[in-house]
Design a protein around this motif. Structure first.
Motif, mmCIF file in Angstrom:
data_model
loop_
_atom_site.group_PDB
_atom_site.id
_atom_site.type_symbol
_atom_site.label_atom_id
_atom_site.label_comp_id
_atom_site.label_asym_id
_atom_site.label_seq_id
_atom_site.Cartn_x
_atom_site.Cartn_y
_atom_site.Cartn_z
ATOM 1 N N PHE A 21 0.860 -1.443 0.491
ATOM 2 C CA PHE A 21 0.042 0.523 0.091
ATOM 3 C C PHE A 21 1.363 0.750 0.036
ATOM 4 O O PHE A 21 0.466 1.837 -0.926
ATOM 5 N N MET A 22 1.982 1.241 0.623
ATOM 6 C CA MET A 22 2.765 2.812 1.107
ATOM 7 C C MET A 22 3.442 3.029 -0.582
ATOM 8 O O MET A 22 4.138 3.784 -0.879
ATOM 9 N N ARG A 24 2.759 2.003 -3.161
ATOM 10 C CA ARG A 24 1.545 2.180 -4.647
ATOM 11 C C ARG A 24 1.099 3.993 -4.578
ATOM 12 O O ARG A 24 0.790 5.020 -5.108
ATOM 13 N N CYS A 25 1.241 4.174 -3.437
ATOM 14 C CA CYS A 25 0.644 5.746 -2.345
ATOM 15 C C CYS A 25 1.597 6.941 -2.936
ATOM 16 O O CYS A 25 2.972 6.724 -3.451
ATOM 17 N N THR A 26 0.737 7.800 -3.764
ATOM 18 C CA THR A 26 1.702 8.721 -4.479
ATOM 19 C C THR A 26 1.145 10.229 -3.645
ATOM 20 O O THR A 26 -0.319 10.704 -3.250
ATOM 21 N N LYS A 27 2.066 11.340 -3.598
ATOM 22 C CA LYS A 27 1.633 12.657 -2.667
ATOM 23 C C LYS A 27 0.774 12.975 -4.111
ATOM 24 O O LYS A 27 1.032 13.418 -5.024
#
Length: 69
Positions: A21-22, A24-27
């Protein structure tokens, strides 16, 4: 022994899913951030308007039922 094995397997699965999950996360970029801000502002405005209308309707009805002087 089997319960300990299940618990360690659950922890490993949770850690793996969390890591995936981390990664795949984008700002959010500026455009996406502004879109989120607009959506939140619209939500606040709509909920505030509904609350205001409910309060406007509630006060006269309450005065009629209670018979306040």
């Amino acid at each position: 022994m089997d319960a300990i094995k299940d618990l360690s397997q659950s922890a490993q699965t949770f850690a793996h899913d969390g890591q995936a999950f981390m990664t795949r996360c984008t700002k959010p970029d500026k455009k996406e951030y502004l879109q989120i801000c607009r959506a939140v502002a619209m939500g606040f405005a709509i909920m505030g308007g509904i609350g205001y209308i409910v309060k406007l309707v509630h006060i006269p009805i309450n005065q009629i039922l209670v018979g306040g002087q």
